[in-house]
Design a protein around this motif. Structure first.
Motif, PDB file in Angstrom:
ATOM      1  N   LEU A 107       0.817  -1.215   0.000  1.00  0.00           N
ATOM      2  CA  LEU A 107       0.000   0.000   0.000  1.00  0.00           C
ATOM      3  C   LEU A 107       0.852   1.268   0.000  1.00  0.00           C
ATOM      4  CD1 LEU A 107      -2.801   1.246   0.053  1.00  0.00           C
ATOM      5  CD2 LEU A 107      -2.781   1.062   2.555  1.00  0.00           C
ATOM      6  N   PRO A 108       1.902   1.376   0.847  1.00  0.00           N
ATOM      7  CA  PRO A 108       2.751   2.571   0.768  1.00  0.00           C
ATOM      8  C   PRO A 108       3.436   2.731  -0.582  1.00  0.00           C
ATOM      9  CG  PRO A 108       3.086   1.447   2.862  1.00  0.00           C
ATOM     10  CD  PRO A 108       2.246   0.542   2.016  1.00  0.00           C
ATOM     11  N   THR A 168       2.852   5.916  -2.946  1.00  0.00           N
ATOM     12  CA  THR A 168       3.974   6.735  -3.401  1.00  0.00           C
ATOM     13  C   THR A 168       3.958   6.892  -4.917  1.00  0.00           C
ATOM     14  OG1 THR A 168       5.335   5.978  -1.540  1.00  0.00           O
ATOM     15  CG2 THR A 168       6.489   6.947  -3.425  1.00  0.00           C
ATOM     16  N   ALA A 169       3.605   5.810  -5.611  1.00  0.00           N
ATOM     17  CA  ALA A 169       3.588   5.834  -7.071  1.00  0.00           C
ATOM     18  C   ALA A 169       2.515   6.759  -7.623  1.00  0.00           C
ATOM     19  CB  ALA A 169       3.391   4.416  -7.611  1.00  0.00           C
ATOM     20  N   VAL A 170       1.375   6.827  -6.957  1.00  0.00           N
ATOM     21  CA  VAL A 170       0.272   7.646  -7.465  1.00  0.00           C
ATOM     22  C   VAL A 170       0.157   8.981  -6.738  1.00  0.00           C
ATOM     23  CG1 VAL A 170      -1.023   5.613  -8.211  1.00  0.00           C
ATOM     24  CG2 VAL A 170      -1.405   6.537  -5.919  1.00  0.00           C
ATOM     25  N   PRO A 182      -0.889  10.796   2.419  1.00  0.00           N
ATOM     26  CA  PRO A 182      -1.190  10.223   3.741  1.00  0.00           C
ATOM     27  C   PRO A 182      -0.929   8.722   3.848  1.00  0.00           C
ATOM     28  CG  PRO A 182      -2.924  11.718   3.049  1.00  0.00           C
ATOM     29  CD  PRO A 182      -2.035  11.519   1.865  1.00  0.00           C
ATOM     30  N   LEU A 183      -0.929   8.022   2.692  1.00  0.00           N
ATOM     31  CA  LEU A 183      -0.763   6.567   2.740  1.00  0.00           C
ATOM     32  C   LEU A 183       0.647   6.118   2.351  1.00  0.00           C
ATOM     33  CD1 LEU A 183      -4.140   5.377   1.147  1.00  0.00           C
ATOM     34  CD2 LEU A 183      -3.541   5.558   3.568  1.00  0.00           C
ATOM     35  N   GLU A 184       1.555   7.068   2.173  1.00  0.00           N
ATOM     36  CA  GLU A 184       2.917   6.695   1.783  1.00  0.00           C
ATOM     37  C   GLU A 184       3.671   6.017   2.925  1.00  0.00           C
ATOM     38  OE1 GLU A 184       4.842  10.097   0.193  1.00  0.00           O
ATOM     39  OE2 GLU A 184       3.600  10.174  -1.620  1.00  0.00           O
TER      40      GLU A 184
END
Length: 280
Positions: free
Chosen positions: A121-122, A126-128, A132-134
């Motif tokens: 998920l991180p 990061t890719a998109v 907050p979810l990195e």
């Protein structure tokens, strides 16, 4: 023959469940640490439990988690049940797919999702560019509980789904035909026909689910191990940690209180579901 089947089971249950439980309740009135000598100290442990911030925090987390999970599981399971009992293709195959999480061990599921939340998920965030979810939500004290709710719901929805499917299939088709003749649209039929007729199943799922979620342990161990800090430590985890940390008698008092709460919930369940057996 009757006693041949009854006595062995009764003896095993007594030795494995009843005797240890009674011993634990007795030790809750002592200062026993799990080995060595002990002294009788009355209700000191019980008084301390009610003033212990760590234990009160675990109760608050557990009950909050149970309430949120019950709502999420029942809403999703009911909507899936409505879809899987409608006129769609391959609904039998889809039902089989949706019940797969129910047969997988909770600890295995937790470790798989731990990897997903900590790595996959991180990396995706990061890719998109989802800031907050990195970072892993498992390391965030404010979001870690969300991961526990998601994983618990993912595992619990199949069992709840099957009960709702049974309830929906028990509704006569003539009821919907009459509603359609009266001009009721699909949403109106769902609200005014389906929900009232499966109300008994809703009550059963809510109470059984809430009682089960109060015992949350293995999913939490596999995901957060009670962290960050103690933000996701459940009642069961607090009790078990105390057993292995020298607070045997103290946590037995906590366990006894928790046992009484479980008994009250069970009695409530029996009272509410009395008379529902014929419906289910």
């Amino acid at each position: 023959m009757y006693y041949l089947f009854l006595v062995p089971s009764l003896v095993l249950f007594t030795l494995a469940i009843t005797v240890p439980a009674l011993l634990g309740i007795f030790y809750s009135f002592t200062n026993f640490i799990g080995f060595g000598d002990w002294e009788f100290i009355g209700i000191t442990n019980y008084i301390a439990v009610f003033s212990d911030p760590a234990i009160l925090s675990s109760y608050l987390f557990t009950f909050g988690f149970a309430i949120v999970t019950v709502l999420l599981v029942n809403v999703v399971a009911f909507l899936l049940a409505v879809g899987l009992t409608s006129q769609i293709k391959a609904k039998t195959a889809l039902r089989a797919v949706f019940v797969i999480p129910m047969v997988i061990s909770g600890i295995v599921i937790a470790y798989v999702f731990n990897f997903l939340f900590s790595n996959s998920l991180p990396a995706f965030a990061t890719a998109v560019g989802i800031g907050p979810l990195e970072e892993s939500i498992l390391a965030n004290p404010d979001l870690a509980w969300v991961s526990i709710v998601i994983v618990t719901a993912w595992q619990s929805i199949p069992g709840t789904l099957l009960i709702y499917i049974a309830g929906l299939l028990s509704i006569p088709g003539e009821v919907y035909e009459a509603a359609a003749i009266d001009g009721a649209k699909p949403f109106r039929q769902l609200w005014s026909v389906t929900l009232p007729l499966v109300a008994g199943y809703v009550v059963i799922n809510v109470i059984l689910g809430f009682k089960n979620y109060l015992n949350a342990y293995e999913v939490i161990v596999g995901l957060t191990n009670g962290g960050p800090g103690t933000s996701t430590r459940s009642i069961a985890m607090t009790i078990f940690t105390g057993f292995t940390g020298g607070d045997y008698a103290y946590q037995m008092a906590n366990a006894t209180i928790f046992f009484v709460i479980a008994i009250v919930i069970s009695l409530l369940q029996l009272r509410i579901t009395r008379g529902k057996a014929a419906i289910a």
